[in-house]
Write an enzyme that holds these catalytic residues in place. Structure first.
Site, PDB file in Angstrom:
ATOM      1  N   LYS A 215      10.724 -15.221 -43.936  1.00 57.22           N
ATOM      2  CA  LYS A 215      10.845 -15.096 -42.737  1.00 57.22           C
ATOM      3  C   LYS A 215      12.441 -13.907 -42.214  1.00 57.22           C
ATOM      4  O   LYS A 215      12.276 -13.219 -43.515  1.00 57.22           O
ATOM      5  CB  LYS A 215      12.493 -16.553 -42.087  1.00 57.22           C
ATOM      6  CG  LYS A 215      12.901 -17.033 -41.313  1.00 57.22           C
ATOM      7  CD  LYS A 215      14.329 -17.563 -41.329  1.00 57.22           C
ATOM      8  CE  LYS A 215      14.899 -17.950 -39.894  1.00 57.22           C
ATOM      9  NZ  LYS A 215      16.036 -18.774 -39.704  1.00 57.22           N
TER      10      LYS A 215
ATOM     11  N   SER B  73      17.537 -25.648 -39.189  1.00 61.32           N
ATOM     12  CA  SER B  73      16.433 -24.357 -38.974  1.00 61.32           C
ATOM     13  C   SER B  73      14.934 -24.552 -39.630  1.00 61.32           C
ATOM     14  O   SER B  73      14.323 -23.543 -39.395  1.00 61.32           O
ATOM     15  CB  SER B  73      16.662 -23.129 -39.182  1.00 61.32           C
ATOM     16  OG  SER B  73      17.575 -22.358 -37.868  1.00 61.32           O
TER      17      SER B  73
ATOM     18  N   SER C 172      15.682 -22.405 -35.712  1.00 58.07           N
ATOM     19  CA  SER C 172      14.945 -21.127 -35.974  1.00 58.07           C
ATOM     20  C   SER C 172      14.234 -20.019 -36.517  1.00 58.07           C
ATOM     21  O   SER C 172      13.500 -19.574 -36.059  1.00 58.07           O
ATOM     22  CB  SER C 172      16.178 -20.128 -36.282  1.00 58.07           C
ATOM     23  OG  SER C 172      16.366 -20.609 -37.073  1.00 58.07           O
TER      24      SER C 172
HETATM   25  N1  GLN Z   1      20.185 -24.203 -34.595  1.00 63.94           N
HETATM   26  C1  GLN Z   1      21.216 -24.494 -34.634  1.00 63.94           C
HETATM   27  C2  GLN Z   1      22.104 -23.261 -33.877  1.00 63.94           C
HETATM   28  O1  GLN Z   1      21.385 -22.689 -33.440  1.00 63.94           O
HETATM   29  C3  GLN Z   1      21.211 -24.583 -36.186  1.00 63.94           C
HETATM   30  C4  GLN Z   1      20.356 -22.604 -36.011  1.00 63.94           C
HETATM   31  C5  GLN Z   1      20.186 -22.675 -37.940  1.00 63.94           C
HETATM   32  O2  GLN Z   1      19.895 -23.508 -38.693  1.00 63.94           O
HETATM   33  N2  GLN Z   1      20.033 -21.190 -37.989  1.00 63.94           N
HETATM   34  O3  GLN Z   1      22.854 -22.768 -34.659  1.00 63.94           O
END
Ligand code: GLN
Length: 454
Positions: A60, A159, A135
């Site tokens: 990532k 995410s 994400s």
């Molecule tokens: N969707 C959540 C956010 O937007 C979680 C994102 C994540 O786990 N990095 O914060």
């Protein structure tokens, strides 16, 4: 089969599907091939090979890689070339894994669909009109599409697990502190964890084992033993006590998702486990608590992107203050700005007690909910997401609906416990994920249960 064959296979697949899936922000074909050749030449001169020797991995893009551009999918880090490797990357290098490239994500890991990438959206390999989740959407899509064997993602509120569920792969968020965050570009430091995304539970267990452990470079990494996770895969779950929170199967959860969880519970019962309905009463406050705390931490963490130290700097400024302002206005996307504003507000004097401090207190209550359940039960089971993958653009105009996607994964990060998403069926041809949540540092039991669904 040689390492070169494996790397060839990976790039062959990338050339076939990448124009449709768009999982990668950068690939490193030349170095990957060079390294593969080196590993092939070393074969025969070694008496020991790790299980990951020569396998192609994707990383990532919020995990720094020396000499390989790292942007966190943000324009503000365009052309940022890190001068060091994250601890997890060092560990993978020691395991002689071949890095294929950097994977797309929501900018700074803020989002649930990879549509917030500053560069391009990633598509779900099961249906190119749908999002892969986020994400870590690139990390899940690349594994699902067969571009790499496995990948690393990061999980602050879901995410890793949510994209794993949407793409039909296995994704684990480790216990907070299990994996070093050194070299992970911080979003919300008290919630962030790096974790593995793979096709099988076995691969996942082994990859976690490779990246885990105490690290002097991360004061929040935990001084606990890293067990042999593979030996946890005994196939025996007799006597296992499962808790199913009623809040996880209630309103807002799609009927087919609910059914798939009930089916999974039947399978587990058949193998000698038992389950009861329980309550995590503070779950209803998790979303609000998470967005206050994570945005507060983000507003502090992202202060470092000022145009001086890294990446992008505006050309349109007459003085220093203007340079900061313009760089940040031009470099950050809308969602990142939204979080910085929310976080700055929640931390500001006069509001701090009412928002940030209150949210910290509620976080303690949420953590306590989990502790209470884990006094009597071995694991907590529910869906990973309330619905299967949604259409591209469907939730982009409404941040609150987008945020609600993580309602079942966020409490886990607030409590700091580990959880996996494993594939558990389909709804209209789209994969669904089963979430298995464990006690602190008990990833072994999670893997043992997850292995049933292979
Ligand atoms: N969707 C959540 C956010 O937007 C979680 C994102 C994540 O786990 N990095 O914060």
């Amino acid at each position: 089969i040689t390492v070169t064959d494996l790397v060839d296979e990976s790039f062959k697949r990338i050339h076939e599907v990448e124009n449709k899936v768009q999982a990668f922000l950068a690939t490193d074909e030349e170095n990957a091939r060079k390294y593969a050749k080196q590993l092939d030449e070393a074969i025969g001169n070694k008496d020991k090979y790790g299980l990951l020797f020569g396998l192609p991995i994707g990383i990532k893009d919020n995990i720094v890689t020396k000499g390989l551009k790292t942007t966190a999918a943000s324009k503000i880090l365009e052309n940022f070339d890190p001068i060091y490797d994250a601890t997890v990357v060092q560990k993978l290098n020691s395991a002689e894994v071949v890095t294929i490239g950097k994977l797309n994500m929501d900018e700074f890991a803020m989002g649930s669909s990879t549509e917030n990438s500053g560069y391009k959206p990633t598509k779900n390999p099961w249906d190119l009109e749908r999002v892969p989740g986020g994400s870590s959407g690139g990390s899940a899509a690349a594994v699902a599409a067969g571009e790499v064997l496995f990948s690393l993602g990061s999980d602050t509120g879901g995410s890793i697990r949510q994209p794993a569920a949407f793409c039909g792969v296995v994704g684990l968020k480790p216990t907070y502190g299990r994996v070093s965050r050194f070299g992970l570009i911080a979003f919300a430091s008290s919630l962030d964890q790096i974790g593995p995304i793979t096709r099988t539970v076995e691969d996942n267990a082994y990859l976690l084992q490779t990246i885990s452990g105490l690290d002097a470079m991360d004061s929040t990494s935990a001084n606990v033993d890293v067990p042999d996770f593979l030996s946890a895969l005994t196939g025996d779950i007799k006597g296992l006590k499962i808790a199913v929170p009623k809040e996880y199967l209630g309103e807002g959860v799609n009927e087919e998702v609910r059914q798939s969880v009930l089916e999974a519970l039947k399978v587990l019962e058949g193998l000698g486990a038992t389950w009861d309905e329980v309550s995590l009463p503070h779950s209803k406050y998790a979303l609000a608590t998470y967005y206050l705390l994570s945005s507060s931490e983000a507003s502090a963490n992202l202060a470092r992107f000022d145009g001086v130290r890294y990446g992008y700097r505006t050309d349109n400024a007459e003085n220093l203050l203007e340079m900061y302002k313009q760089t940040r206005s031009e470099g950050f996307g809308d969602e990142v700005k939204r979080r910085i504003m929310l976080g700055t507000f929640a931390l500001s004097s006069g509001y701090y007690d009412a928002y940030y401090k209150k949210a910290q207190r509620v976080r303690t209550l949420i953590k306590k909910d989990f502790e209470d359940v884990f006094e009597k039960y071995d694991v907590i089971i529910g869906p990973t997401t309330p619905t299967p993958a949604f259409k591209i653009n469907e939730n982009m105009k409404d941040p609150l609906t987008m945020y609600a996607n993580d309602i079942l994964t966020i409490p886990v990060n607030l409590a700091g416990v580990p959880a996996i998403s494993v594939p558990c069926g389909f709804s209209n041809g789209l994969p669904l994920g089963l979430q298995i949540i464990g006690k602190h540092f008990d990833e072994g039991t999670i893997y043992r249960v997850a292995d049933v669904f292979e």
